[in-house]
Motif scaffolding. Structure first.
Motif, PDB file in Angstrom:
ATOM      1  N   UNK A   1     -15.855  -5.924  -6.103  1.00  0.00           N
ATOM      2  CA  UNK A   1     -14.610  -5.414  -5.505  1.00  0.00           C
ATOM      3  C   UNK A   1     -13.915  -4.422  -6.421  1.00  0.00           C
ATOM      4  N   UNK A   2     -14.547  -3.415  -6.766  1.00  0.00           N
ATOM      5  CA  UNK A   2     -13.950  -2.702  -7.879  1.00  0.00           C
ATOM      6  C   UNK A   2     -13.059  -1.523  -7.526  1.00  0.00           C
ATOM      7  N   UNK A   3     -12.515  -1.429  -6.367  1.00  0.00           N
ATOM      8  CA  UNK A   3     -11.657  -0.278  -6.147  1.00  0.00           C
ATOM      9  C   UNK A   3     -10.630  -0.462  -5.064  1.00  0.00           C
ATOM     10  N   UNK A   4      -9.479   0.153  -5.272  1.00  0.00           N
ATOM     11  CA  UNK A   4      -8.461   0.118  -4.233  1.00  0.00           C
ATOM     12  C   UNK A   4      -8.052   1.554  -3.930  1.00  0.00           C
ATOM     13  N   UNK A   5      -8.245   1.913  -2.683  1.00  0.00           N
ATOM     14  CA  UNK A   5      -7.925   3.276  -2.255  1.00  0.00           C
ATOM     15  C   UNK A   5      -6.583   3.249  -1.552  1.00  0.00           C
ATOM     16  N   UNK A   6      -5.681   4.127  -1.964  1.00  0.00           N
ATOM     17  CA  UNK A   6      -4.347   4.147  -1.365  1.00  0.00           C
ATOM     18  C   UNK A   6      -4.073   5.513  -0.741  1.00  0.00           C
ATOM     19  N   UNK A   7      -3.607   5.467   0.481  1.00  0.00           N
ATOM     20  CA  UNK A   7      -3.376   6.718   1.207  1.00  0.00           C
ATOM     21  C   UNK A   7      -1.984   6.719   1.813  1.00  0.00           C
ATOM     22  N   UNK A   8      -1.317   7.838   1.703  1.00  0.00           N
ATOM     23  CA  UNK A   8       0.005   7.967   2.296  1.00  0.00           C
ATOM     24  C   UNK A   8       0.050   9.248   3.121  1.00  0.00           C
ATOM     25  N   UNK A   9       0.510   9.134   4.348  1.00  0.00           N
ATOM     26  CA  UNK A   9       0.628  10.309   5.210  1.00  0.00           C
ATOM     27  C   UNK A   9       2.082  10.752   5.177  1.00  0.00           C
ATOM     28  N   UNK A  10       2.323  11.924   4.657  1.00  0.00           N
ATOM     29  CA  UNK A  10       3.702  12.350   4.455  1.00  0.00           C
ATOM     30  C   UNK A  10       4.244  13.104   5.677  1.00  0.00           C
ATOM     31  N   UNK A  11       3.617  14.198   6.021  1.00  0.00           N
ATOM     32  CA  UNK A  11       4.182  15.028   7.080  1.00  0.00           C
ATOM     33  C   UNK A  11       3.130  15.943   7.674  1.00  0.00           C
TER      34      UNK A  11
ATOM     35  N   UNK B   1      -1.268  21.693   9.771  1.00  0.00           N
ATOM     36  CA  UNK B   1      -1.606  21.105   8.490  1.00  0.00           C
ATOM     37  C   UNK B   1      -0.955  19.740   8.345  1.00  0.00           C
ATOM     38  N   UNK B   2      -1.550  18.948   7.466  1.00  0.00           N
ATOM     39  CA  UNK B   2      -1.011  17.619   7.231  1.00  0.00           C
ATOM     40  C   UNK B   2      -0.905  17.375   5.732  1.00  0.00           C
ATOM     41  N   UNK B   3       0.187  16.766   5.334  1.00  0.00           N
ATOM     42  CA  UNK B   3       0.404  16.482   3.917  1.00  0.00           C
ATOM     43  C   UNK B   3       0.031  15.032   3.618  1.00  0.00           C
ATOM     44  N   UNK B   4      -0.920  14.865   2.711  1.00  0.00           N
ATOM     45  CA  UNK B   4      -1.501  13.557   2.425  1.00  0.00           C
ATOM     46  C   UNK B   4      -1.491  13.306   0.917  1.00  0.00           C
ATOM     47  N   UNK B   5      -1.275  12.055   0.530  1.00  0.00           N
ATOM     48  CA  UNK B   5      -1.419  11.678  -0.879  1.00  0.00           C
ATOM     49  C   UNK B   5      -2.474  10.579  -0.966  1.00  0.00           C
ATOM     50  N   UNK B   6      -3.456  10.751  -1.843  1.00  0.00           N
ATOM     51  CA  UNK B   6      -4.530   9.766  -2.004  1.00  0.00           C
ATOM     52  C   UNK B   6      -4.645   9.383  -3.467  1.00  0.00           C
ATOM     53  N   UNK B   7      -4.746   8.080  -3.714  1.00  0.00           N
ATOM     54  CA  UNK B   7      -4.948   7.600  -5.076  1.00  0.00           C
ATOM     55  C   UNK B   7      -6.033   6.538  -5.069  1.00  0.00           C
ATOM     56  N   UNK B   8      -6.672   6.342  -6.216  1.00  0.00           N
ATOM     57  CA  UNK B   8      -7.661   5.269  -6.339  1.00  0.00           C
ATOM     58  C   UNK B   8      -7.365   4.461  -7.592  1.00  0.00           C
ATOM     59  N   UNK B   9      -7.301   3.155  -7.445  1.00  0.00           N
ATOM     60  CA  UNK B   9      -7.268   2.282  -8.609  1.00  0.00           C
ATOM     61  C   UNK B   9      -8.665   1.737  -8.780  1.00  0.00           C
ATOM     62  N   UNK B  10      -9.268   2.025  -9.913  1.00  0.00           N
ATOM     63  CA  UNK B  10     -10.650   1.623 -10.130  1.00  0.00           C
ATOM     64  C   UNK B  10     -10.689   0.527 -11.173  1.00  0.00           C
TER      65      UNK B  10
END
Lengths: 1000, 345
Positions: free
Chosen positions: A1-11, A121-130
């Motif tokens: 289980x080595x990762x957590x993907x986080x996504x946020x949809x802004x606008x 267009x769409x504004x997105x933020x993506x992060x990964x905790x590994x």
């Protein structure tokens, strides 16, 4: 289980109107990764929705993280009927998986629909905790860095260059599945895009695993391709060079010695097998294979090995008795032995690199290439892509044996390609046979003393030209002379390579793009008959392409080709060959003789006259070219070089005395080289045509240069003004009386006109050079020829270009640094810096825009109200591995994108030109958006690997597939190093001002 | 051999200013190529006609794709498809919204409706501007008009914000919008001698002084409509000519102040009553929409023409009008009044 993907949809912004009644849209977003889907709220009645969603969290394996793309779908909510899709964004999260690359992906992405193109267009933020995973048997290869760049990336140092890695995966093409008959084109396109995205993720992961096995940490020169085999499936394959890289800024932390593990690297069955054909009849492969295998190693491969001989040297008998090579003999043998030991452990000692750290490349043998014609059949078991693997393995074996024949143990500048038409597929591989310095191949500790001797014996700037093979035992007849630079070792009279010009090579004058173009008609045929016909044609084409190249090279007064790429394309009723390379005059090689025309009927007076007229024309052209490319006779250049080399006269006397004592032939040999002329026999009209076509090639207009290598030899004072472009042309041949000659002329005109158009379009950039000119030919239909060109135009400073002496000084400086720097850091890095930083006056930052006649300063101030300043950040794109006048400070990860666009309203979209123009512009936009979201401001080593265009004007339809890749980077202008460090964050942050967006 | 497809796409969108001008001027590709050939570009660059044709086609296609964005210039700034340096973006917008003097004089003050659009081919033949270019200019006027028509705040600022035009061009558009909204008649033969610049100057002063925005910048800030109350108030001016004493007093005030300063003093003195009556009547009628439209015609008839027939120099007209309105302030019942300025010519 080595990762957590986080996504946020802004606008979102600039969304299309989905509700005709209100002229507005009720948009919401679906975020999908793997099998998990999240949804945002519906943002009612807006074309600029502000979702500001929570963080959607996906908990996933790192295997999935590598394979799967993040899929974002924007939809219009509809209470009564099904929700309408507006478009999608696929985000490759791979860059977030390396420790040093990007940490967050954040920005505006174009929302793309395969039918409508970009829709807002769409504004997105993506992060990964590994989380760290120490499992040895893991399936993922997170952390292995990938670079498209075919040299050691600028801010890294190669500790070890491990060698070749390859992988391929196959699948059924969704376009050809039964379900495609009932689903919409959009669904089918999306299935395809998604599948290819998945497959390339998987491929990259598998290659990464191989790299980890070799104890490497990166893949350089990563080249991934798709073979759309139609009915028989979809192949995604990749090759690259595994390396252990070290970040340059960090103190040189030497890795523990790890030369052994590569020994039991792989156990692919055909490992040592001399005849791979026997393996293709393995138990799992159906019988069909055996019968269709067109015995490449028997009929055709023999041909190709001979043609490959042609490629490296002119066929010429009667060379001097070569006892003079003796002094180098034993040493050479020793070196060979040693390199051999380092390389023998490798199944394929291939390197996809085209530029190398100094000292890496010892000798260059010549171009090696192999082709084989295969019949495609349905891939029965996608998990066992053995057939394709075996095909490639055969070809690689052949390349390996060609290299051996040239006395080389490695192949550099290696690449593979395919051309598919219906069920016939031509597989091609080519590279440059070379002898390498083992120092970089494994952790060198023992060879210290040898290296010392090596460097004493091999003067930089000519060493790589010296022949690697034993001249007494030459693999082919060739004409050798003593090196014109060091006068110690033998060199061939012409050198063809697939690599970039080594940075320390001594070149006289400038280089130029040289192309050989050729068409051959073939009968339409089915299956085996077709494959046989193609196999029979190939050797002749290759021979002719080579002859054309040789003639054109002579005509330019040059003696070496770099970056040679020969592409053979198969169509329904013809074969096309296009070879591109950059010609240069290497100081180490002899002056090329002219071209002599010989007629067959010497008694005919008018014919004689005609011949002499042609001869005069050719001689004039050669003289003109020499002037144009500033190729001065070597003696003058030697005078300029000055101190490091003794006076020419002195030296020749020195040589003579030497030769008198040892061998008299030496001197003879030298003079012979100069007199040598290339004889073109005109025995029929065909040959006449060839000579004519030689002379029809028009040189670029003054102020323009072109090359297909990274940089133009002889120009090194680039300004920062660059313009990358793609140009596509399709012509329809009149089907009436198509002859080879007419075809050749059409093809030649197509390419020449295309180049002329480019020169015209870019005329405002003069003086400028088109670098990395990359032509791709395809034959989409019977009478259609498509040529795609991608290149970058770079402006240079003319005034400084004239000071050739300066470059010579710099050259010698370089040489000094190469000797002194040794292993501490890459001299390559240092040299290129000193080279590029020197010629730029720091204040001279040339902006891309030309001054407008309206008085720009005032104009801009007045014209741009406050909110206008929040424009989109500029992202540069270039097929080169560097950005002139700038320093790459960070590699953010590989960009590898695949798009399909289809239309059922071709006329309404401006016909085929309008359709493709818009699509390519959209592809550029999506690449730029992804780079900007990673925090980068440029793409280097950009390449458009595929541009498959199909049209059906009767149905008003067209479809196009494009595959592009490159390395996302952050660069800083050398002239503003300090300033930008503060500006950088602002450049990256996306415009948040929405004040100017009210549109209705 | 025919070219089926021929495109060039740069990472930075190439904009050729000359071709852009030809496109804006409404020339077809073949006409544009012919014009470019005539400009001698082939000789300068050594290119062939085929190259020029392909280049022109390519630019036209680019412009065609950009046109959609140019209709809402802020979109051009935020879009991702075309990478264009800011100065080039500004140039594209500025040139797209630029208009021909001859064209604007034809439609100034006309209702920007379908009806007018139908007359564009007449205008095209009359002015020699291509119909395509006329359409673009007309559509620009209409588009700007629609966007700012109902908007609060300064007209020039609104136009600048929504169309990112230069100050100069935004002011011109403000005049066009203002004239279109009030439907001032400018097409009469009598008015032909006036340039767009003259009208724009008037529009600017009228926006500054006669509109709702001019009276109070806080509430209902509208620059496009004339202030009804103000127009109502102008009726009061009738006193100036109706009341004989006031008229004489006014005249004497003006004459005293201007004696010796005016080259045409005697003519002025003789004509004062006529001129004053003309001016005041024009002002007093402005409560009727019909008369508002004829403002410029009336002014020319009632004031400019008499002056011109007496050969007043411009400086004298200016002096007279300044004195004329200044003197009113010292009359009883006219404190803090208003200012009316005729066309400068």
């Amino acid at each position: 289980m080595p990762g957590k993907l986080k996504v946020k949809i802004v606008a979102g912004r600039h969304l299309p109107v989905m509700d005709r009644a209100s002229d507005l849209t009720d948009a919401f977003v679906e975020v999908k990764f793997g099998n998990t889907t999240f949804k945002t709220d519906v943002y009612l009645k807006s074309l600029n929705p502000q979702w500001n969603s929570e963080w959607f969290k996906f908990e996933v394996d790192d295997e999935d993280l590598q394979d799967e793309p993040l899929q974002i779908t924007v939809l219009d909510h509809d209470t009564y009927s099904a929700n309408d899709a507006i478009g999608k964004v696929y985000i490759d999260i791979d860059p977030l998986l390396y420790s040093e690359a990007a940490t967050v992906i954040s920005g505006w992405f174009p929302i793309y629909d395969t039918i409508h193109g970009i829709r807002g267009e769409i504004n997105v933020v993506v992060k990964v905790d590994l989380f760290n995973d120490l499992n040895r048997f893991r399936q993922s290869s997170c952390g292995v860095k990938f670079f498209c760049t075919t040299s050691i990336p600028k801010c890294y140092r190669a500790v070890i260059i491990h060698g070749f890695v390859e992988e391929l995966v196959v699948n059924e093409d969704p376009e050809y599945q039964w379900i495609d008959r009932i689903r919409t084109p959009r669904a089918s396109n999306e299935a395809r895009q998604r599948l290819i995205s998945l497959m390339s993720g998987e491929l990259q992961r598998k290659i990464g695993l191989k790299v980890l096995e070799m104890r490497g940490n990166a893949v350089v020169g990563y080249l991934q391709c798709f073979d759309l085999e139609g009915e028989s499936g979809l192949v995604v394959r990749a090759i690259g060079t595994a390396c252990t890289l070290d970040k340059l800024s960090s103190p040189a932390a030497l890795l523990p010695a790890c030369n052994s593990p590569s020994k039991e690297m792989k156990e692919i069955p055909f490992n040592e097998d001399p005849n791979p054909n026997t393996h293709s009849s393995g138990p799992s492969t159906p019988l069909k294979n055996q019968t269709y295998s067109f015995s490449p190693s028997k009929s055709y491969s023999r041909q190709s090995s001979s043609s490959d001989t042609d490629l490296s040297l002119t066929p010429k008998t009667g060379m001097g008795s070569g006892s003079a090579g003796k002094e180098g003999g034993p040493f050479k043998a020793l070196l060979r032995q040693q390199t051999q030991s380092a390389l023998e452990q490798r199944e394929f000692p291939f390197f996809t690199l085209t530029a190398f750290p100094p000292g890496f490349l010892v000798h260059v043998g010549g171009v090696v290439s192999a082709r084989s014609v295969k019949l495609l059949d349905r891939i029965h078991n996608p998990d066992e892509p053995e057939t394709r693997d075996a095909w490639w393995a055969e070809i690689r074996q052949e390349i390996k044996s060609h290299a051996k024949a040239l006395g080389c143990h490695a192949v550099v500048g290696y690449s593979e390609s395919t051309s598919i038409c219906e069920e016939v597929c031509i597989l091609s591989a080519s590279g440059t046979a070379a002898v390498l310095n083992p120092r970089f191949l494994q952790d060198g500790t023992v060879e210290g003393c040898l290296e010392q001797r090596l460097e004493e014996n091999l003067p930089a700037g000519c060493g790589f030209c010296h022949i690697p093979y034993d001249e007494l035992n030459m693999p082919f007849p060739a004409h050798l002379t003593y090196c014109y630079n060091c006068r110690k070792q033998k060199v061939p009279d012409v050198l063809f390579t697939t690599i970039d010009l080594p940075i320390d090579a001594t070149v006289i004058g400038k280089g130029c793009l040289i192309q050989a173009r050729l068409c051959r008609l073939k009968k339409k045929a089915q299956a085996e008959a077709n494959a046989t016909a193609i196999s029979n044609l190939l050797p002749f084409m290759e021979y002719e392409v080579h002859t054309q190249l040789m003639n054109k090279l002579k005509l330019k007064g040059m003696n070496a080709l770099f970056g040679l790429r020969i592409q053979i394309t198969v169509g329904e009723n013809m074969l096309m060959g296009l070879a591109s390379a950059t010609g240069v005059y290497l100081a180490a090689l002899p002056t090329p003789g002219g071209i002599q025309i010989a007629g067959k009927t010497p008694n005919d007076g008018s014919y004689e006259q005609h011949i002499s007229h042609m001869q005069k024309k050719i001689n004039d052209t050669i003289a003109k070219n020499k002037e144009l490319y500033e190729i001065n006779p070597p003696d003058t250049s030697e005078e300029i070089i000055g101190s490091p080399i003794p006076e020419p006269r002195q030296r020749s006397r020195l040589l003579r005395s030497q030769s008198e004592s040892s061998d008299e032939v030496t001197e003879l040999d030298l003079s012979h080289g100069k007199k040598d002329a290339f004889v073109l026999e005109i025995d029929d009209t065909d040959a006449m045509e060839d000579v004519h076509s030689l002379l029809t090639d028009v040189p670029p207009p003054s102020g323009f240069y072109s090359c297909n290598t990274e940089i133009m030899p002889g120009i090194n004072n680039w300004t920062s003004e660059i313009q990358m472009f793609t140009s596509v042309r399709v012509i329809r041949l009149s089907s009436l009386n198509l002859t080879n000659q007419a075809l050749n002329k059409n093809f030649n005109d197509l390419c020449e006109n295309l180049l002329k158009s480019l020169y015209f379009k870019l005329r405002s950039m003069i003086p400028c050079c088109l670098c990395h000119v990359n032509f791709t030919v395809s034959l989409p239909e019977d009478e259609l020829i498509q040529v795609t060109v991608t290149a970058v135009a770079i402006t240079f400073d003319k005034n400084q270009a004239l000071q050739t002496t300066k470059t010579h000084v710099e050259k010698s400086l370089q040489r000094a640094s190469t000797d002194n720097e040794e292993l501490l850091q890459f001299p390559l890095e240092l040299c290129s810096d000193s080279l590029s930083s020197h010629p730029f006056p720091p204040a001279k930052a040339v902006t891309v825009e030309k001054a407008s006649p309206m008085g720009e300063g005032n104009f801009r101030n007045r014209a741009t109200p406050p909110c206008a300043s929040s424009t989109v950040g500029v992202v540069k794109m270039t097929p080169l591995s560097f950005i002139p006048g700038a320093k790459i400070t960070k590699y953010l990860g590989i960009i590898n994108m695949f798009f399909i666009r289809e239309t059922t309203s071709l006329r309404e979209e401006g016909g085929v030109s309008g359709f493709l123009h818009a699509f390519i512009a959209e592809v550029f936009a999506m690449v730029r958006a992804h780079v900007a979201a990673l925090g980068g401001n440029a793409v280097v080593s950009y390449i458009m690997k595929q541009c498959v265009f199909m049209e059906n004007p009767n149905k008003n339809q067209a479809q196009c597939l494009i595959n592009v890749s490159g390395d996302a980077v952050v660069f800083v202008r050398e002239s503003e190093l300090e300033v930008v460090s503060t500006q950088q964050p602002t450049a990256n942050c996306q415009p948040s001002c929405t004040g100017g967006e009210v549109t209705t | 051999m025919t070219s089926e497809l021929d495109i060039f796409v740069g990472n930075t969108t190439l904009i050729d200013e000359d071709v852009y001008r030809l496109w804006l001027d409404g020339y077809s590709v073949s006409d544009a190529v012919a014009l470019r050939v005539r400009s001698g570009i082939l000789e300068q660059t050594g290119a062939t006609a085929a190259v020029l044709q392909s280049d022109t086609m390519d630019h036209y296609r680019t412009f065609h794709m950009l046109e959609r964005l140019l209709h809402a210039p802020p979109k051009l700034l935020h879009q991702l498809i075309f990478q264009i340096p800011p100065s080039r973006q500004a140039l594209l917008i500025e040139r797209y919204y630029a208009f021909d003097e001859a064209f604007v004089r034809e439609v100034l003050g006309k209702k920007l409706s379908k009806g007018t659009k139908k007359d564009l081919d007449d205008i095209s033949t009359k002015t020699g501007i291509t119909l395509k270019s006329c359409r673009r200019q007309f559509d620009n006027f209409k588009r700007v008009f629609k966007v700012v028509e109902e908007m609060r705040g300064s007209l020039v600022d609104n136009i600048q914000q929504h169309f990112l035009l230069s100050d100069r061009l935004a002011r011109d558009y403000a005049a066009i919008v203002f004239f279109a909204n009030n439907r001032f008649e400018t097409g009469k033969k009598k008015l032909q001698y006036l340039s767009f610049g003259d009208f724009a100057y008037c529009a600017e002063l009228m926006i500054q002084n006669w509109t709702l925005g001019a009276v109070d910048s806080q509430v209902d800030d509208m620059d496009v409509d004339l202030d009804k109350e103000f127009l109502q108030d102008l009726k009061e001016l009738k006193m100036l000519v109706a009341d004989k004493d006031l008229l004489d007093l006014h005249k004497s005030l003006v004459c005293t102040a201007l004696r010796g300063k005016l080259g045409v003093f005697s003519e002025m003195e003789a004509n004062f009553k006529n001129l004053s009556r003309g001016l005041v009547n024009v002002a007093a009628k402005l409560t009727h929409n019909k008369d508002v439209r004829d403002l410029f015609v009336d002014l020319v008839e009632k004031f400019v023409e008499p002056c011109r027939s007496d050969h007043w120099p411009l400086s004298d007209v200016r002096l007279f009008l300044n004195q004329y309105s200044a003197s009113v302030h010292s009359l009883d019942g006219f404190r803090g009044g208003s200012l009316s300025v005729g066309p400068p010519s």
